[in-house]
Design an enzyme around this catalytic site. Structure first.
Site, PDB file in Angstrom:
ATOM      1  N   CYS A 166      42.539  42.500  52.993  1.00 40.46           N
ATOM      2  CA  CYS A 166      42.165  41.141  52.608  1.00 40.46           C
ATOM      3  C   CYS A 166      42.010  40.320  53.887  1.00 40.46           C
ATOM      4  CB  CYS A 166      43.231  40.538  51.707  1.00 40.46           C
ATOM      5  SG  CYS A 166      42.866  38.823  51.305  1.00 40.46           S
ATOM      6  N   CYS A 185      36.400  34.693  50.363  1.00 42.85           N
ATOM      7  CA  CYS A 185      36.788  36.098  50.528  1.00 42.85           C
ATOM      8  C   CYS A 185      36.365  36.530  51.933  1.00 42.85           C
ATOM      9  CB  CYS A 185      36.104  36.956  49.461  1.00 42.85           C
ATOM     10  SG  CYS A 185      36.458  38.721  49.639  1.00 42.85           S
ATOM     11  N   HIS A 217      32.228  46.187  48.757  1.00 46.13           N
ATOM     12  CA  HIS A 217      31.486  44.953  48.465  1.00 46.13           C
ATOM     13  C   HIS A 217      30.056  45.263  48.047  1.00 46.13           C
ATOM     14  CE1 HIS A 217      34.646  42.329  49.929  1.00 46.13           C
ATOM     15  NE2 HIS A 217      34.902  43.319  50.773  1.00 46.13           N
ATOM     16  N   GLY A 262      34.635  39.839  52.095  1.00 48.29           N
ATOM     17  CA  GLY A 262      33.335  39.618  51.441  1.00 48.29           C
ATOM     18  C   GLY A 262      32.350  38.942  52.377  1.00 48.29           C
ATOM     19  N   GLU A 304      35.810  38.423  42.854  1.00 50.19           N
ATOM     20  CA  GLU A 304      36.636  39.453  43.487  1.00 50.19           C
ATOM     21  C   GLU A 304      37.207  40.452  42.482  1.00 50.19           C
ATOM     22  OE1 GLU A 304      39.596  38.676  46.410  1.00 50.19           O
ATOM     23  OE2 GLU A 304      38.615  36.834  47.056  1.00 50.19           O
TER      24      GLU A 304
END
Ligand SMILES: N[C@@H](CCC[C@H](N)C(=O)O)C(=O)O
Length: 279
Positions: A73, A223, A165, A226, A214
């Protein structure tokens, strides 16, 4: 149980100091603590752990609100690094953090002794179909691939930043069908480990506007992985330069896919409050 609430551009997390011993059943705990009505409320639960591997200073584990454990993350790792430094748990401003996506390297940028920004070496993007992972015949990259979702056809570009992604370029990010299509693409048969979904408007060669659904969390305000995956996708499609500003609902990230093939992400991390969770 003592906790700290932090966020990176409104993508919010509960951090638990597990340097002295981990928690039982973090997946269950994440579901309870992240609940916005019956818990503290957050987009993820982050465990601050010691690392047992020599090259790493600490280990980060993160759990989505649905209890699943993603590999990485981006917004959480900036919070993680700031948390350690501001609590004197490290004096290092360059950290090596063990994650399920490998060693990730946050660097604290200080101003008058305080953490102003965190610049993270997010490692190399993984582009092969099997690395994303995505079903179908192996290919070096997945760029502009037609996919049918709910009777509609889209072109997707897929990138793994350790976590998966799926990027869709749109004319207007504000009008993107994030809540309608996000969950359908997240769990599409093509993606055996499910996927995060980014809707990207190319503002110009140096700016992207992003909306995200997400995996395991739904709509969030930002994100980090992302934004990195979307920048790589934009470059693969010849849409932007190597360094861009990504505008998210919660604020901006600067992302660079540099000549060394690593992706660098710079952005803030904010502590909001600490508390005691009564479980
Ligand atoms: N918000 C994150 C990504 C969190 C994990 C994601 N939901 C997944 O399941 O892969 C970020 O800032 O990168």
């Amino acid at each position: 149980m003592k906790f700290t609430k932090m966020h990176g551009l409104g993508n919010d997390f509960i951090l638990l100091n597990c340097l002295g011993g981990t928690v039982d059943n973090p997946s269950q705990l994440a579901q309870e603590m992240c609940d916005r009505n019956f818990g503290i409320g957050a987009d993820g639960l982050v465990l601050v752990l010691p690392s047992e591997i020599e090259e790493a200073d600490f280990r980060m584990r993160i759990f989505n609100p649905d209890g699943s454990e993603p590999e990485m993350c981006g917004n959480a790792i900036r919070c993680f690094a700031k948390y350690l430094y501001e609590r004197d748990l490290t004096t290092k401003t360059n950290l090596n953090v063990e994650t399920l996506a490998g060693i990730i390297k946050p660097k604290l940028i200080l101003e008058d002794g305080a953490v102003k920004l965190v610049k993270v070496d997010m490692g190399q993007p993984r582009l092969k179909r099997s690395e994303i992972p995505m079903k179908g015949e192996e290919s070096e990259e997945v760029v502009k691939e037609p996919v049918e979702v709910a009777g509609e056809k889209f072109e997707v570009t897929c990138v793994s930043m350790g976590n998966p992604h799926c990027v869709i370029f749109v004319d207007d990010a504000d009008e993107a069908p994030v809540r309608e299509l996000g969950p359908k693409i997240e769990t599409h048969d093509l993606f055996p480990e499910d996927i995060n979904v980014e809707f990207i408007e190319v503002v110009n060669e140096e700016e992207l506007e992003m909306r995200v659904w997400e995996r395991g969390a739904g709509v969030t305000l930002a994100c980090g992985t992302g934004a990195c995956g979307s920048t790589v996708a934009a470059i693969l499609n010849d849409l932007t330069k190597q360094k861009v500003t990504v505008h998210l609902l919660g604020g901006d990230l600067v992302i660079e896919w540099a000549d060394d093939d690593h992706v660098y992400m710079s952005g803030p991390a904010t502590e909001v409050f600490t508390g005691d969770y009564l479980n």
